[in-house]
Design an enzyme around this catalytic site. Structure first.
Site, short mmCIF file in Angstrom:
data_model
loop_
_atom_site.label_atom_id
_atom_site.label_comp_id
_atom_site.label_asym_id
_atom_site.label_seq_id
_atom_site.Cartn_x
_atom_site.Cartn_y
_atom_site.Cartn_z
N GLU A 232 0.81 -1.22 0.00
CA GLU A 232 0.00 0.00 0.00
C GLU A 232 0.84 1.27 0.00
OE1 GLU A 232 -2.30 1.02 3.56
OE2 GLU A 232 -1.17 -0.51 4.66
N GLU B 278 -11.19 0.57 8.34
CA GLU B 278 -9.94 0.76 9.08
C GLU B 278 -9.88 2.21 9.55
OE1 GLU B 278 -5.21 -0.36 8.56
OE2 GLU B 278 -6.15 1.04 7.19
#
Length: 264
Positions: free
Chosen positions: A142, A239
């Site tokens: 990521e 998240e």
């Protein structure tokens, strides 16, 4: 959408092993954990079983990254440490039957060394994917915004895409975090729609403070609709850092369920 709750950021008002029941009670069928390594595998397996949950994603151990260091995955001098981290991760990933493992690129504060860090990271990414793919596990990586993590090696969606395109590894995909990429100016919906086949996992939180949807400025009605109508079929992870007790921040989830019911 197939929703997961990230137990590293959510339900933190509870001890770790009690977070599984809280997520189940809020209607989640799956969870993800950033770094599960302080908890024995058997304890996590039991918590998953008791609450009828699956664990879909964990991260490879990242060394000193969360304490402000460079991490492991891209540092040329840390090959042995990264190899050990990968072995530990593989044990957890197989036992927990995750579908994705995320590799955090880490930091590089010296621009002159950036090319060497990127080369090391890509080699480690391929090694990780080669080790995980035989077990049906996708390797993701990521980009993280440079406000929260200055000097992060990969900080934009285009940089992620370039690496996926360069490596052309069938088991390597981008992990797209709505929060991080929105802060970096990415056009969220167009990127997901155009690159759904190159995304292995999606996560979300509102901006600017990483709270639950509705706590900031992003239009999650549009974002969720975009994810649902794109070609992406993977998990979508909540998240975020709840602005109050986690179970009190689920209006976005109820709204999503209501919209699905309305359209069906």
């Amino acid at each position: 959408m197939k929703l997961t709750a990230n137990l590293s950021l959510m339900y933190t008002e509870l001890p770790f092993l009690k977070r599984f029941k809280a997520a189940h009670d809020d209607g989640f069928s799956a969870v993800e954990i950033q770094f599960p390594y302080d908890t024995p595998i058997s304890d996590i397996q039991q918590a998953l079983k008791e609450n009828n949950l699956s664990c879909v994603l964990i991260n490879v151990p990242a060394g000193d990254l969360m304490q402000g260091g460079e991490g492991l995955a891209a540092v040329p001098g840390k090959a042995a440490e990264y190899a050990a981290a990968m072995v530990e991760c593989l044990a957890y990933a197989r036992a927990l039957k995750v579908s994705c493992v995320n590799v955090l690129p880490g930091r590089c504060s010296d621009e002159n060394k950036r090319v060497f860090y990127l080369d090391t990271f890509k080699k480690n990414l391929v090694k990780t994917a080669d080790n995980l793919a035989p077990f049906g596990i996708t390797t993701t990586f990521e980009a993280i915004n440079t406000r929260d993590m200055p000097d992060f090696l990969i900080s934009t969606a285009d940089q992620m895409l370039a690496i996926v395109d360069e490596l052309k590894h069938p088991a390597i995909k981008a992990q797209f975090d709505v929060y991080h990429m929105a802060l970096m100016g990415c056009q969220i919906c167009s990127f997901i729609d155009e690159n759904a086949d190159k995304i292995g996992h999606i996560q979300f939180a509102d901006i600017p403070q990483r709270g639950e949807p509705g706590s900031g400025t992003l239009d999650f009605t549009t974002i969720f609709r975009c994810i649902e109508t794109s070609g992406y079929r993977g998990w979508v992870g909540a998240e975020y850092k709840p602005t109050r007790r986690t179970s009190m921040t689920m209006q976005w989830k109820r709204d999503l369920a209501a919209n699905v019911a309305l359209c069906s």
